[in-house]
Motif scaffolding. Structure first.
Motif, PDB file in Angstrom:
ATOM      1  N   GLU A   1      96.089  63.247 -47.205  1.00 34.92           N
ATOM      2  CA  GLU A   1      96.837  63.304 -48.463  1.00 34.92           C
ATOM      3  C   GLU A   1      96.068  64.118 -49.501  1.00 34.92           C
ATOM      4  OE1 GLU A   1      99.808  62.806 -51.256  1.00 34.92           O
ATOM      5  OE2 GLU A   1      99.897  62.393 -49.109  1.00 34.92           O
ATOM      6  N   ALA A   2      94.761  63.911 -49.574  1.00 30.04           N
ATOM      7  CA  ALA A   2      93.929  64.659 -50.522  1.00 30.04           C
ATOM      8  C   ALA A   2      93.938  66.156 -50.185  1.00 30.04           C
ATOM      9  CB  ALA A   2      92.501  64.118 -50.521  1.00 30.04           C
ATOM     10  N   ALA A   3      93.885  66.488 -48.890  1.00 36.03           N
ATOM     11  CA  ALA A   3      93.933  67.895 -48.481  1.00 36.03           C
ATOM     12  C   ALA A   3      95.278  68.506 -48.869  1.00 36.03           C
ATOM     13  CB  ALA A   3      93.696  68.019 -46.980  1.00 36.03           C
ATOM     14  N   TYR A   4      96.340  67.747 -48.673  1.00 31.36           N
ATOM     15  CA  TYR A   4      97.666  68.229 -49.068  1.00 31.36           C
ATOM     16  C   TYR A   4      97.712  68.518 -50.567  1.00 31.36           C
ATOM     17  CZ  TYR A   4     102.463  68.164 -50.603  1.00 31.36           C
ATOM     18  OH  TYR A   4     103.640  68.493 -51.222  1.00 31.36           O
TER      19      TYR A   4
ATOM     20  N   PRO B   1      97.180  70.417 -28.280  1.00 27.79           N
ATOM     21  CA  PRO B   1      96.908  70.852 -29.655  1.00 27.79           C
ATOM     22  C   PRO B   1      97.001  69.659 -30.593  1.00 27.79           C
ATOM     23  CG  PRO B   1      99.044  71.656 -28.908  1.00 27.79           C
ATOM     24  CD  PRO B   1      98.414  70.980 -27.744  1.00 27.79           C
ATOM     25  N   PRO B   2      96.432  69.767 -31.779  1.00 23.03           N
ATOM     26  CA  PRO B   2      96.478  68.636 -32.702  1.00 23.03           C
ATOM     27  C   PRO B   2      97.916  68.318 -33.090  1.00 23.03           C
ATOM     28  CG  PRO B   2      95.665  70.604 -33.800  1.00 23.03           C
ATOM     29  CD  PRO B   2      95.785  70.923 -32.342  1.00 23.03           C
ATOM     30  N   LEU B   3      98.241  67.042 -33.097  1.00 21.63           N
ATOM     31  CA  LEU B   3      99.610  66.622 -33.366  1.00 21.63           C
ATOM     32  C   LEU B   3     100.077  67.061 -34.741  1.00 21.63           C
ATOM     33  CD1 LEU B   3     102.113  65.168 -32.504  1.00 21.63           C
ATOM     34  CD2 LEU B   3     101.063  63.013 -33.139  1.00 21.63           C
ATOM     35  N   ASP B   4      99.165  67.129 -35.703  1.00 21.98           N
ATOM     36  CA  ASP B   4      99.605  67.522 -37.042  1.00 21.98           C
ATOM     37  C   ASP B   4      99.976  68.993 -37.133  1.00 21.98           C
ATOM     38  OD1 ASP B   4      96.847  67.908 -36.699  1.00 21.98           O
ATOM     39  OD2 ASP B   4      96.402  67.661 -38.812  1.00 21.98           O
ATOM     40  N   THR B   5      99.502  69.832 -36.222  1.00 19.08           N
ATOM     41  CA  THR B   5      99.919  71.238 -36.239  1.00 19.08           C
ATOM     42  C   THR B   5     100.870  71.575 -35.096  1.00 19.08           C
ATOM     43  OG1 THR B   5      97.954  71.926 -35.013  1.00 19.08           O
ATOM     44  CG2 THR B   5      97.873  72.101 -37.420  1.00 19.08           C
TER      45      THR B   5
ATOM     46  N   GLU C   1      99.381  68.984 -43.010  1.00 20.90           N
ATOM     47  CA  GLU C   1      98.630  67.858 -43.582  1.00 20.90           C
ATOM     48  C   GLU C   1      99.517  66.638 -43.783  1.00 20.90           C
ATOM     49  OE1 GLU C   1      95.388  67.632 -43.815  1.00 20.90           O
ATOM     50  OE2 GLU C   1      95.052  69.707 -43.261  1.00 20.90           O
ATOM     51  N   THR C   2     100.780  66.836 -44.181  1.00 22.27           N
ATOM     52  CA  THR C   2     101.660  65.673 -44.367  1.00 22.27           C
ATOM     53  C   THR C   2     102.025  65.043 -43.022  1.00 22.27           C
ATOM     54  OG1 THR C   2     103.660  67.042 -44.463  1.00 22.27           O
ATOM     55  CG2 THR C   2     102.618  66.474 -46.564  1.00 22.27           C
ATOM     56  N   ILE C   3     102.215  65.880 -42.007  1.00 18.63           N
ATOM     57  CA  ILE C   3     102.479  65.343 -40.672  1.00 18.63           C
ATOM     58  C   ILE C   3     101.264  64.538 -40.202  1.00 18.63           C
ATOM     59  CG2 ILE C   3     102.851  65.920 -38.234  1.00 18.63           C
ATOM     60  CD1 ILE C   3     104.487  68.369 -39.248  1.00 18.63           C
ATOM     61  N   GLY C   4     100.063  65.105 -40.393  1.00 16.11           N
ATOM     62  CA  GLY C   4      98.839  64.401 -40.012  1.00 16.11           C
ATOM     63  C   GLY C   4      98.691  63.075 -40.739  1.00 16.11           C
TER      64      GLY C   4
ATOM     65  N   PHE D   1      91.636  54.904 -39.557  1.00 18.20           N
ATOM     66  CA  PHE D   1      92.876  55.674 -39.583  1.00 18.20           C
ATOM     67  C   PHE D   1      93.457  55.710 -40.995  1.00 18.20           C
ATOM     68  CE2 PHE D   1      93.442  54.778 -34.848  1.00 18.20           C
ATOM     69  CZ  PHE D   1      93.049  56.044 -34.486  1.00 18.20           C
ATOM     70  N   LYS D   2      93.332  54.617 -41.730  1.00 18.62           N
ATOM     71  CA  LYS D   2      93.790  54.584 -43.127  1.00 18.62           C
ATOM     72  C   LYS D   2      93.016  55.603 -43.957  1.00 18.62           C
ATOM     73  CE  LYS D   2      94.058  51.645 -47.177  1.00 18.62           C
ATOM     74  NZ  LYS D   2      93.570  50.442 -47.803  1.00 18.62           N
ATOM     75  N   ARG D   3      91.696  55.640 -43.787  1.00 14.14           N
ATOM     76  CA  ARG D   3      90.865  56.600 -44.522  1.00 14.14           C
ATOM     77  C   ARG D   3      91.233  58.036 -44.166  1.00 14.14           C
ATOM     78  NH1 ARG D   3      85.413  54.702 -42.946  1.00 14.14           N
ATOM     79  NH2 ARG D   3      84.975  56.911 -42.893  1.00 14.14           N
ATOM     80  N   LEU D   4      91.477  58.276 -42.881  1.00 15.41           N
ATOM     81  CA  LEU D   4      91.859  59.626 -42.450  1.00 15.41           C
ATOM     82  C   LEU D   4      93.210  60.023 -43.055  1.00 15.41           C
ATOM     83  CD1 LEU D   4      90.675  59.463 -38.751  1.00 15.41           C
ATOM     84  CD2 LEU D   4      89.743  60.955 -40.518  1.00 15.41           C
TER      85      LEU D   4
END
Length: 160
Positions: free
Chosen positions: A145-148, A86-90, A114-117, A137-140
């Motif tokens: 951060e924007a999604a959060y 599963p995705p690491l951020d979730t 989103e903060t974990i991601g 990775f910086k852009r992602l």
């Protein structure tokens, strides 16, 4: 809300041992799996969060496409590795996501995700030996951060 910090540490240990090819492959799988998670969430909630979760799923699919494009440029003729995870951020909040039925809880969990991601992509940026991959990775991380921030505004609006 319980977060399984041990899982984060285990995956971080794994990521430290990956090369650029493997890191980029992992990031592709992470974004695709994340899109599926948000699509699943959109089917479990009602109201304004349905559109928000669908939007986040669409953004994750866009991120995966960007990663695939970079992968093809850096590794022509190769295919990304497939990670069955599963995705690491979730991942650390999966149990909570599956149990929640309340809109506010789902939103809070999505914000945490989103903060974990964001933090994971920052770590991947530092770990990457390739400047172009590190920049992606910086852009992602910035997109996370924007999604959060967007989810936080929704959460605050619900609180009023």
């Amino acid at each position: 809300m319980a977060i399984d910090v041990g899982i984060i540490q285990d995956v971080e240990t794994l990521l430290k041992n990956l090369n650029g090819y493997e890191l980029l492959s992992y990031a592709i799988c992470n974004e695709e799996c994340g899109a599926e998670t948000y699509e699943w969430l959109a089917g479990r909630v009602e109201g304004i969060l349905v559109d928000e979760f669908r939007y986040l799923a669409k953004e994750k699919r866009k991120h995966a496409a960007e990663l695939r494009k970079l992968f093809e440029e850096l590794y022509p003729g190769m295919k990304p590795l497939e990670f069955n995870a599963p995705p690491l951020d979730t991942l650390p909040v999966c149990r909570e996501l599956m149990k929640t039925k309340e809109l506010e809880n789902a939103l809070a969990i999505a914000m945490l995700s989103e903060t974990i991601g964001r933090d994971i992509y920052r770590k991947l940026q530092r770990m990457s030996g390739d400047e172009e991959v590190a920049e992606l990775f910086k852009r992602l991380a910035e997109m996370k951060e924007a999604a959060y921030e967007k989810l936080l505004k929704l959460y605050e609006a619900m609180e009023k």
